[in-house]
Design an enzyme around this catalytic site. Structure first.
Site, PDB file in Angstrom:
ATOM      1  N   HIS A  62       3.935   3.921  -1.570  1.00 10.06           N
ATOM      2  CA  HIS A  62       4.868   2.912  -2.064  1.00 10.06           C
ATOM      3  C   HIS A  62       5.522   2.136  -0.918  1.00 10.06           C
ATOM      4  O   HIS A  62       5.613   0.899  -0.940  1.00 10.06           O
ATOM      5  CB  HIS A  62       5.914   3.617  -2.928  1.00 10.06           C
ATOM      6  CG  HIS A  62       6.762   2.711  -3.759  1.00 10.06           C
ATOM      7  ND1 HIS A  62       7.900   2.094  -3.272  1.00 10.06           N
ATOM      8  CD2 HIS A  62       6.654   2.333  -5.054  1.00 10.06           C
ATOM      9  CE1 HIS A  62       8.464   1.383  -4.239  1.00 10.06           C
ATOM     10  NE2 HIS A  62       7.718   1.498  -5.325  1.00 10.06           N
TER      11      HIS A  62
ATOM     12  N   ASP B   5      12.451   3.142   1.616  1.00  7.55           N
ATOM     13  CA  ASP B   5      11.362   3.465   0.697  1.00  7.55           C
ATOM     14  C   ASP B   5      10.762   4.814   1.081  1.00  7.55           C
ATOM     15  O   ASP B   5      11.497   5.707   1.532  1.00  7.55           O
ATOM     16  CB  ASP B   5      10.319   2.342   0.724  1.00  7.55           C
ATOM     17  CG  ASP B   5       9.653   2.130  -0.617  1.00  7.55           C
ATOM     18  OD1 ASP B   5       8.962   3.057  -1.083  1.00  7.55           O
ATOM     19  OD2 ASP B   5       9.811   1.047  -1.194  1.00  7.55           O
TER      20      ASP B   5
ATOM     21  N   SER C   5       9.077  -2.981  -8.187  1.00  2.64           N
ATOM     22  CA  SER C   5       9.012  -2.552  -6.790  1.00  2.64           C
ATOM     23  C   SER C   5       8.187  -3.520  -5.965  1.00  2.64           C
ATOM     24  O   SER C   5       8.396  -3.647  -4.749  1.00  2.64           O
ATOM     25  CB  SER C   5       8.377  -1.157  -6.684  1.00  2.64           C
ATOM     26  OG  SER C   5       9.276  -0.161  -7.061  1.00  2.64           O
TER      27      SER C   5
END
Length: 776
Positions: free
Chosen positions: A216, A142, A545
């Site tokens: 994220h 990520d 996600s």
């Protein structure tokens, strides 16, 4: 729990919409609630002999009639609790000595909030039976990680697993102590990204170390395997105990994504290293834009194939390109493909129109509320920009008003900022037909809420038809309950049918992916916008996600419970135990249409972790079967060579399946054409239940216009025979009249049951006659 919470927030809602009050004579007594006020102890002026006298003075500063102080705190914290109105609490927050003012909550042993929604508990089921995935390593590919967050504390963890071979790459902003017994490794991959940029990476914008400058990666890592954190929230929303799915699992960080994307060369390098390092699960919330590329052109599919050969399960997001069909990506059959769904927690923010109508919305706005007084209402299309692009709104038409902005075109929070810059007082973010009734809560910079398409259409019509339209927005905090129903499939969640191989049903499962609270970077704001100066420890965001790491963590728990299971067996357990009914007992709803969801949208259904611990039967698949699958779909040895270490071992003449649907997959996707009205698939199941002498019988729920027969209809297992095979035949009843009529797709299921276990596989059927292909 829902009823008390609803009652509390109804009271808060009524207090928020009451007019601002300055004297006790005008304050309704039922609007007083208990607040915890944290105060800087050292700020006490010498004139006060005790802290309690000082606290009383602070309370008197916001009201001529002193509110009752319940407790003065001196040891655990510094401050006090008191009965206050919402307006008084807001005034207290501006006092120079006050650190924070928090509404009191009724505490219970719960999380925020998906573990509870998934049925995970410390006393039974998957958590204790897997030892919370201790010694299982999740590789998170990520944007990196913000290691200082409490979600990555290693308190109480055992030593780093002896099987771990990875390293922690150090940098100026990523010192040696950034890694611990929770974050056991961290690496960054940016060569492909740098080459694509054609210039060096600007480290004032993003770090080339494993540190997360986007947010994220921190969010996904803490969702999959975050440690227990008490009293977590975003601006007071979703307050509770935050914890990842696998709280004792270890995290190996591979930073592969940057400001302008995630480059294949970097992704493959990270996957390659993760295999070498010894991870057990790879969590990858990354995918292609547009339609899924061919398997042999898809670096994620290629890397995942290699990982599966080494016993590593790869869990991937399905994508956020819904609600259009054929949009799911990461759809190789050796990948666990995850779509997104809602949970039973909402952040209500209602639109109240001048004519008295109320429309439900959602918001994470945390500033001063609009109050009871209604403001003029305008539609942005009548003010220069229906999507509320910055600089395009006519301030003479917007100033002092609430603006209706259509969804789409630009970032949701950006719209509100555009309204703010034009002098607007608030925003109603209204869905269009493309997004239906899907509601995503955002931490807006101005008073704002999002409403669904139905409400949006009515609010737009009111703003254009009423001679003096007005509105306000009432923010109600956090509400948990069965209305609206949950789970529901997010309209943004990418869906099938499978763009590449119609005989493989994708996505595989759905999991919580809407308004998910998890850790966040300290580098950027919760909205990830430069215009937002706020910094938070936790953030609430949505996307597949977010659903992917939920399933990655559950896979790690199953790996901890059953170290000998293959990735395909773990995947099968999650699929065949998934459910398709919501918490009201009805079929799961698709938010894009408001109608029942289908296996093309939700796959096998919503994950059920505790049932997956004891699935009864599993459908196992090895690498040679995946090679046979590739042969069957037309790949020759040259194309297959990207997947296997020894291309010479590929013999498609000998390995080919009768049909791609013969892959031993836990679900069924059937395609009828003008030349075939009968389709047969073969399956093999393995008994993994506690009884070696189990007997399973089949139950069939046939799709409309399809006859389904299973042979044999009874599977008998023994100590000598732990596997059994069966053949399932699908016959198109619509072929009798020479066509499909108005039916293009139909759905059903089969279930194998021994009286204790229910091993369910969905059936998705589509007709592809030449006359209707173009309309499908």
């Amino acid at each position: 729990m829902a009823l008390p919470s609803s009652s509390v927030f109804l009271i808060l809602f009524l207090c928020f919409i009451a007019p601002p009050l300055t004297t006790s004579s005008s304050e309704p007594p039922d609007c007083h609630e208990t607040f915890i006020v944290h105060v800087s102890k050292s700020a006490k002026p010498a004139i006060y002999t005790t802290h309690r006298h000082w606290y009383s003075s602070i309370v008197r500063s916001v009201s001529s009639h002193p509110s009752k102080i319940l407790y003065a705190y001196h040891r655990a914290v510094s401050g006090f609790s008191a009965r206050l109105t919402a307006a008084q609490a807001a005034d207290l927050r501006r006092h120079p000595a006050v650190l924070s003012v928090l509404p009191e909550s009724v505490r219970q042993l719960h999380t925020t909030h998906t573990p509870r929604f998934l049925g995970l508990a410390d006393s039974f089921g998957l958590w204790p039976n897997s030892n919370y995935a201790d010694d299982v390593i999740i590789g998170v590919l990520d944007t990196g990680i913000w290691p200082e967050r409490p979600s990555f504390s290693d308190e109480g963890l055992s030593p780093v697993p002896s099987t771990w071979k990875g390293v922690c790459e150090m940098a100026l902003d990523f010192p040696s102590f950034a890694c611990n017994k929770k974050i056991i490794g961290a690496r960054a991959y940016f060569r492909g990204y740098g080459a694509g940029l054609g210039s060096s990476i600007d480290e004032s914008v993003e770090s080339t170390s494993p540190r997360d400058t986007e947010g994220h990666g921190t969010h996904t890592a803490s969702t999959a395997a975050g440690s227990v954190v008490a009293n977590a929230s975003l601006f007071g929303y979703a307050r509770g105990e935050a914890r990842g799915m696998a709280v004792k699992a270890r995290i190996a960080v591979y930073k592969i994504c940057w400001s302008f994307g995630c480059y294949d060369s970097d992704i493959l390098a990270a996957m390659d290293q993760a295999i070498e390092d010894g991870v057990h699960v790879i969590s990858l919330s990354v995918g292609a834009n547009g339609y899924a590329p061919q398997y042999d052109h898809d670096s994620i599919a290629i890397g995942a194939f290699g990982a599966s050969q080494h016993g590593i399960l790869v869990s991937c997001s399905a994508g956020n390109s819904g609600p259009d069909p054929y949009t799911a990506v990461n759809i190789a059959p050796w990948i666990l493909t995850v779509g997104a769904s809602t949970v039973d927690r909402e952040f209500p923010a209602d639109v109240i129109l001048g004519d008295g109508r109320v429309f439900g919305g959602v918001s994470l706005y945390s500033g001063d509320p609009l109050g009871d007084s209604k403001l003029p209402l305008v539609y942005a299309q009548d003010c220069g920009s229906r999507y509320c692009y910055s600089g395009r709104l006519d301030s003479s038409k917007v100033a002092g008003k609430i603006v209706i902005c259509d969804r789409g075109g630009n970032a949701r929070v950006e719209k509100g900022n555009a309204v703010k810059l034009a002098g607007g007082a608030g925003m109603i973010h209204a869905n269009t037909a493309e997004n239906g009734e899907e509601l995503l809560a955002d931490s807006h910079l101005i008073p704002a809420t999002m409403v669904g398409q139905v409400a949006g259409d009515k609010i737009r019509e009111y703003a254009r038809s009423d001679p003096s339209p007005t509105a306000t927005v009432a923010f109600r905090g956090t509400v948990i309950g069965s209305s609206p129903s949950a789970p529901r499939v997010a309209s943004f969640s990418s869906r099938g049918p499978n763009h590449l191989t119609r005989e493989i049903l994708k996505p595989d499962v759905i999991a919580p992916g809407v308004n998910i609270l998890a850790g966040w970077t300290g580098f950027t704001s919760p909205t990830d916008l430069d215009i937002d100066p706020r910094r938070v420890q936790f953030n609430i965001i949505s996307g597949t996600s977010m659903s992917c790491p939920h399933v990655s963590g559950l896979a790690a728990l199953l790996r901890g419970a059953y170290p000998g299971w293959t990735p395909a067996a773990i995947k099968s357990a999650l699929m065949t135990t998934a459910y398709y009914l919501d918490n009201t007992g009805k079929n799961i709803t698709d938010l894009a249409t408001g109608k029942e969801s289908t296996p093309f949208v939700h796959g096998s259904g919503h994950v059920d972790p505790n049932r997956a611990l004891d699935p009864g039967l599993v459908y196992d698949i090895d690498a040679s079967s995946y090679v046979a699958f590739l042969c069957t779909i037309g790949y020759d040895s040259r194309r297959i060579s990207v997947f296997v270490s020894d291309p010479a071992s590929v013999d498609c003449g000998a390995q080919k399946l009768a049909t791609p649907g013969d892959l031993n997959y836990p679900s069924f996707s059937v395609v009828f054409g003008s030349d075939n009205g009968v389709v047969k698939y073969k399956r093999v199941v393995k008994n993994v239940g506690s009884s070696v002498d189990a007997v399973y019988e089949v139950r069939v729920s046939a799709p409309l216009s399809v006859e389904v027969s299973v042979s044999p209809s009874k599977l008998v297992f023994s100590e000598e025979s732990e596997t059994a095979s069966y053949e399932i035949t699908f016959t198109s009843a619509a072929l009798v009249d020479g066509g499909v009529g108005s039916t293009l797709s139909s759905f059903g299921s089969i279930e194998w049951t021994d009286g204790t276990h229910s091993v369910r596989s969905p059936i998705a059927v589509a007709w592809r006659y030449d006359s209707v292909v173009s309309s499908m």
